[in-house]
Motif scaffolding. Sequence first.
Motif, PDB file in Angstrom:
ATOM      1  N   GLU A  39       0.837  -1.202   0.000  1.00 41.22           N
ATOM      2  CA  GLU A  39       0.000   0.000   0.000  1.00 41.22           C
ATOM      3  C   GLU A  39       0.868   1.248   0.000  1.00 41.22           C
ATOM      4  O   GLU A  39       2.065   1.190   0.258  1.00 41.22           O
ATOM      5  CB  GLU A  39      -0.935   0.011   1.220  1.00 41.22           C
ATOM      6  N   SER A  40       0.223   2.393  -0.276  1.00 37.14           N
ATOM      7  CA  SER A  40       0.876   3.695  -0.261  1.00 37.14           C
ATOM      8  C   SER A  40       0.220   4.585   0.779  1.00 37.14           C
ATOM      9  O   SER A  40      -0.979   4.495   1.003  1.00 37.14           O
ATOM     10  CB  SER A  40       0.756   4.358  -1.638  1.00 37.14           C
ATOM     11  N   VAL A  41       1.017   5.448   1.388  1.00 37.93           N
ATOM     12  CA  VAL A  41       0.531   6.363   2.414  1.00 37.93           C
ATOM     13  C   VAL A  41       1.189   7.720   2.201  1.00 37.93           C
ATOM     14  O   VAL A  41       2.386   7.801   1.912  1.00 37.93           O
ATOM     15  CB  VAL A  41       0.869   5.835   3.831  1.00 37.93           C
ATOM     16  N   VAL A  42       0.412   8.799   2.362  1.00 35.72           N
ATOM     17  CA  VAL A  42       0.951  10.158   2.276  1.00 35.72           C
ATOM     18  C   VAL A  42       1.556  10.527   3.621  1.00 35.72           C
ATOM     19  O   VAL A  42       0.944  10.342   4.673  1.00 35.72           O
ATOM     20  CB  VAL A  42      -0.145  11.164   1.873  1.00 35.72           C
ATOM     21  N   ILE A  43       2.782  11.046   3.566  1.00 37.06           N
ATOM     22  CA  ILE A  43       3.491  11.458   4.771  1.00 37.06           C
ATOM     23  C   ILE A  43       3.828  12.940   4.659  1.00 37.06           C
ATOM     24  O   ILE A  43       4.390  13.383   3.653  1.00 37.06           O
ATOM     25  CB  ILE A  43       4.773  10.628   4.969  1.00 37.06           C
ATOM     26  N   ARG A  44       3.492  13.688   5.697  1.00 33.67           N
ATOM     27  CA  ARG A  44       3.687  15.136   5.706  1.00 33.67           C
ATOM     28  C   ARG A  44       5.090  15.502   6.195  1.00 33.67           C
ATOM     29  O   ARG A  44       5.605  14.883   7.113  1.00 33.67           O
ATOM     30  CB  ARG A  44       2.650  15.792   6.611  1.00 33.67           C
ATOM     31  N   SER A  45       5.637  16.550   5.607  1.00 40.04           N
ATOM     32  CA  SER A  45       6.906  17.103   6.087  1.00 40.04           C
ATOM     33  C   SER A  45       6.676  18.266   7.040  1.00 40.04           C
ATOM     34  O   SER A  45       7.564  18.609   7.815  1.00 40.04           O
ATOM     35  CB  SER A  45       7.771  17.585   4.913  1.00 40.04           C
ATOM     36  N   GLY A  46       5.506  18.900   6.944  1.00 34.68           N
ATOM     37  CA  GLY A  46       5.211  20.040   7.791  1.00 34.68           C
ATOM     38  C   GLY A  46       5.901  21.321   7.374  1.00 34.68           C
ATOM     39  O   GLY A  46       5.916  22.299   8.125  1.00 34.68           O
ATOM     40  N   THR A  85       3.848  26.459  -3.711  1.00 29.66           N
ATOM     41  CA  THR A  85       4.206  26.994  -2.396  1.00 29.66           C
ATOM     42  C   THR A  85       3.490  26.272  -1.255  1.00 29.66           C
ATOM     43  O   THR A  85       3.518  26.734  -0.119  1.00 29.66           O
ATOM     44  CB  THR A  85       3.897  28.500  -2.316  1.00 29.66           C
ATOM     45  N   GLY A  86       2.864  25.140  -1.545  1.00 30.54           N
ATOM     46  CA  GLY A  86       2.162  24.388  -0.511  1.00 30.54           C
ATOM     47  C   GLY A  86       3.087  23.461   0.261  1.00 30.54           C
ATOM     48  O   GLY A  86       4.303  23.413   0.026  1.00 30.54           O
ATOM     49  N   GLU A  87       2.498  22.721   1.195  1.00 26.45           N
ATOM     50  CA  GLU A  87       3.272  21.788   2.008  1.00 26.45           C
ATOM     51  C   GLU A  87       3.891  20.697   1.142  1.00 26.45           C
ATOM     52  O   GLU A  87       3.254  20.165   0.236  1.00 26.45           O
ATOM     53  CB  GLU A  87       2.390  21.133   3.077  1.00 26.45           C
ATOM     54  N   ILE A  88       5.124  20.374   1.430  1.00 30.73           N
ATOM     55  CA  ILE A  88       5.805  19.298   0.718  1.00 30.73           C
ATOM     56  C   ILE A  88       5.439  17.995   1.413  1.00 30.73           C
ATOM     57  O   ILE A  88       5.668  17.834   2.618  1.00 30.73           O
ATOM     58  CB  ILE A  88       7.317  19.535   0.695  1.00 30.73           C
ATOM     59  N   MET A  89       4.841  17.093   0.641  1.00 30.91           N
ATOM     60  CA  MET A  89       4.403  15.803   1.163  1.00 30.91           C
ATOM     61  C   MET A  89       4.934  14.699   0.260  1.00 30.91           C
ATOM     62  O   MET A  89       5.284  14.947  -0.894  1.00 30.91           O
ATOM     63  CB  MET A  89       2.876  15.749   1.239  1.00 30.91           C
ATOM     64  N   PHE A  90       4.945  13.488   0.799  1.00 30.87           N
ATOM     65  CA  PHE A  90       5.512  12.352   0.085  1.00 30.87           C
ATOM     66  C   PHE A  90       4.547  11.184   0.170  1.00 30.87           C
ATOM     67  O   PHE A  90       4.050  10.875   1.247  1.00 30.87           O
ATOM     68  CB  PHE A  90       6.849  11.946   0.714  1.00 30.87           C
ATOM     69  N   LYS A  91       4.298  10.534  -0.955  1.00 32.44           N
ATOM     70  CA  LYS A  91       3.488   9.334  -0.951  1.00 32.44           C
ATOM     71  C   LYS A  91       4.445   8.154  -1.092  1.00 32.44           C
ATOM     72  O   LYS A  91       5.030   7.940  -2.157  1.00 32.44           O
ATOM     73  CB  LYS A  91       2.462   9.345  -2.081  1.00 32.44           C
ATOM     74  N   LEU A  92       4.613   7.421   0.002  1.00 29.15           N
ATOM     75  CA  LEU A  92       5.527   6.280   0.010  1.00 29.15           C
ATOM     76  C   LEU A  92       4.750   4.990  -0.120  1.00 29.15           C
ATOM     77  O   LEU A  92       3.659   4.849   0.425  1.00 29.15           O
ATOM     78  CB  LEU A  92       6.349   6.258   1.301  1.00 29.15           C
ATOM     79  N   ARG A  93       5.343   4.045  -0.835  1.00 28.88           N
ATOM     80  CA  ARG A  93       4.738   2.731  -1.046  1.00 28.88           C
ATOM     81  C   ARG A  93       5.688   1.660  -0.543  1.00 28.88           C
ATOM     82  O   ARG A  93       6.888   1.698  -0.818  1.00 28.88           O
ATOM     83  CB  ARG A  93       4.441   2.505  -2.523  1.00 28.88           C
ATOM     84  N   CYS A  94       5.132   0.679   0.145  1.00 27.90           N
ATOM     85  CA  CYS A  94       5.897  -0.471   0.629  1.00 27.90           C
ATOM     86  C   CYS A  94       5.598  -1.657  -0.280  1.00 27.90           C
ATOM     87  O   CYS A  94       4.467  -2.144  -0.315  1.00 27.90           O
ATOM     88  CB  CYS A  94       5.533  -0.799   2.076  1.00 27.90           C
ATOM     89  N   ASP A  95       6.594  -2.090  -1.035  1.00 28.82           N
ATOM     90  CA  ASP A  95       6.404  -3.192  -1.976  1.00 28.82           C
ATOM     91  C   ASP A  95       6.649  -4.563  -1.354  1.00 28.82           C
ATOM     92  O   ASP A  95       6.384  -5.578  -1.972  1.00 28.82           O
ATOM     93  CB  ASP A  95       7.329  -3.022  -3.191  1.00 28.82           C
ATOM     94  N   SER A  96       7.183  -4.611  -0.135  1.00 29.57           N
ATOM     95  CA  SER A  96       7.458  -5.896   0.503  1.00 29.57           C
ATOM     96  C   SER A  96       6.344  -6.246   1.485  1.00 29.57           C
ATOM     97  O   SER A  96       5.420  -5.483   1.692  1.00 29.57           O
ATOM     98  CB  SER A  96       8.801  -5.842   1.233  1.00 29.57           C
ATOM     99  N   TYR A  97       6.490  -7.395   2.104  1.00 30.14           N
ATOM    100  CA  TYR A  97       5.534  -7.822   3.125  1.00 30.14           C
ATOM    101  C   TYR A  97       6.008  -7.338   4.486  1.00 30.14           C
ATOM    102  O   TYR A  97       7.198  -7.276   4.744  1.00 30.14           O
ATOM    103  CB  TYR A  97       5.370  -9.346   3.099  1.00 30.14           C
TER     104      TYR A  97
END
Length: 142
Positions: A39-46, A85-97
């Motif tokens: 799955e993928s999840v958005v992570i905030r940098s703030g 100029t908005g918040e920098i965010m990252f959508k990370l995905r975990c490909d393993s179990y």
Amino acid sequence: MILPVVMLHADARVPVYATAGAACFDFFAVEDVFIPSKESVVIRSGIAMTVPVGKCLDIFSRSGHGFKYDVRLSNCTGIIDSDYTGEIMFKLRCDSYGGLQIRKGDRIAQGRIVDVPRYEFEVVTTLAETERGNGGFGSTGA
């Protein structure tokens, strides 16, 4: 050179270069997030930052996340334009179990500022000939 950074969250951290020889600076998570397997999840940098005109911010996964946990940016490489100029965010995905637990303050991605030349486009009927020509998709392999 100085990049203006706005702190949008109480737990935000200014990006830092981990070593004197680092090509990219690290971004940090402002909250605990679990990335479930497959799955993928958005992570905030703030933070938000000003990317100078004529440049962009390239975003990459951290190599340790990839090697140890099969975690990557969901789009593999991110581009932040100079007019965002908005918040920098990252959508990370975990490909393993097993997934990956991100803790507040963990390094989550890395970035670098690069020049972005502007080009004009011209419609032509042919392109200059090269040794390779239109060969692609493994055509240069042995």
